[in-house]
Design a protein around this motif. Structure first.
Motif, PDB file in Angstrom:
ATOM      1  N   TYR A 110      -4.230   6.283  -0.210  1.00  0.00           N
ATOM      2  CA  TYR A 110      -3.665   4.935  -0.300  1.00  0.00           C
ATOM      3  C   TYR A 110      -4.247   4.158  -1.462  1.00  0.00           C
ATOM      4  N   TYR A 118      -7.880   3.618   4.626  1.00  0.00           N
ATOM      5  CA  TYR A 118      -6.579   3.121   5.050  1.00  0.00           C
ATOM      6  C   TYR A 118      -6.689   1.606   4.985  1.00  0.00           C
ATOM      7  N   PHE A 127       0.849  -1.186   0.000  1.00  0.00           N
ATOM      8  CA  PHE A 127       0.000   0.000   0.000  1.00  0.00           C
ATOM      9  C   PHE A 127       0.887   1.239   0.000  1.00  0.00           C
ATOM     10  N   SER A 128       0.515   2.226  -0.825  1.00  0.00           N
ATOM     11  CA  SER A 128       1.296   3.450  -0.952  1.00  0.00           C
ATOM     12  C   SER A 128       0.366   4.648  -1.039  1.00  0.00           C
ATOM     13  N   ASP A 129       0.801   5.759  -0.430  1.00  0.00           N
ATOM     14  CA  ASP A 129       0.022   6.998  -0.539  1.00  0.00           C
ATOM     15  C   ASP A 129       0.675   7.976  -1.525  1.00  0.00           C
TER      16      ASP A 129
END
Length: 190
Positions: A45, A69, A38-40
């Protein structure tokens, strides 16, 4: 950063190289060819999937609106789907090729112990998971991807957790306690 480290010899690889971006919960695909996390990076996200060699750009899958999230990605045995949960304790899976998300179920109570205990069957047609009952005990459920339906498979008279299919896909193993007592709730005031 999402890093890979060889088991024997070689260099550490930085798969993301994106300072200022929060990346977390990396998970290897069962075939060992890809890593999901997971990346923002986009500001919200999303699920990122990249080749384990670090070459090429990652595939980015938006996991829905409104943004959330997410936790604990779990690859299906054939590496075609990934199960995960969101901050609302909802269990989902995503088809890696199409990016289509499917809601499986939502837990009844929110606790600080966010855990995705979902487990795939060896053929990837079922997901086993636990969910709180009104009694605050957890029961084991199985979800059929073909039928798009979940079924409770334990009686709810014990606190059941951590379901896992056997290698043949015929049996389901899990832990259960009949004397979990007042600690079954996360706020133990005893």
């Amino acid at each position: 950063e999402i890093l890979t480290v060889p088991a024997m010899k070689g260099d550490v690889r930085d798969l993301t190289n994106t300072p200022g971006t929060a990346e977390r919960d990396p998970a290897w695909s069962p075939d060992g060819q890809r890593i999901a996390w997971f990346s923002d990076a986009s500001g919200e996200y999303a699920l990122h999937i990249a080749d384990q060699t670090g070459t090429g750009s990652p595939k980015v899958i938006n996991l829905g609106t409104p943004p959330s999230y997410f936790y604990a990605p779990r690859w299906s045995p054939d590496s075609s789907k990934i199960a995960y949960i969101d901050k609302h304790m909802t269990l989902w899976y995503v088809d890696v090729a199409s990016g289509a998300t499917v809601r499986v179920d939502a837990d009844r109570f929110e606790t600080p112990y966010i855990a995705n205990d979902a487990s795939w069957s060896p053929d990837g047609k079922w997901l086993a998971y636990t969910k709180y009952l009104p009694s605050a005990l957890r029961a084991v459920f199985v979800h059929s991807l073909d039928r798009k339906q979940s079924f409770q498979v334990t009686d709810g008279l014990s606190d059941a957790r951590s379901p896992v299919f056997d290698a043949g896909g015929k049996l389901l193993f899990f832990t259960a306690s009949t004397n979990v007592g007042p600690a079954s709730s996360w706020l133990d005031m005893s």
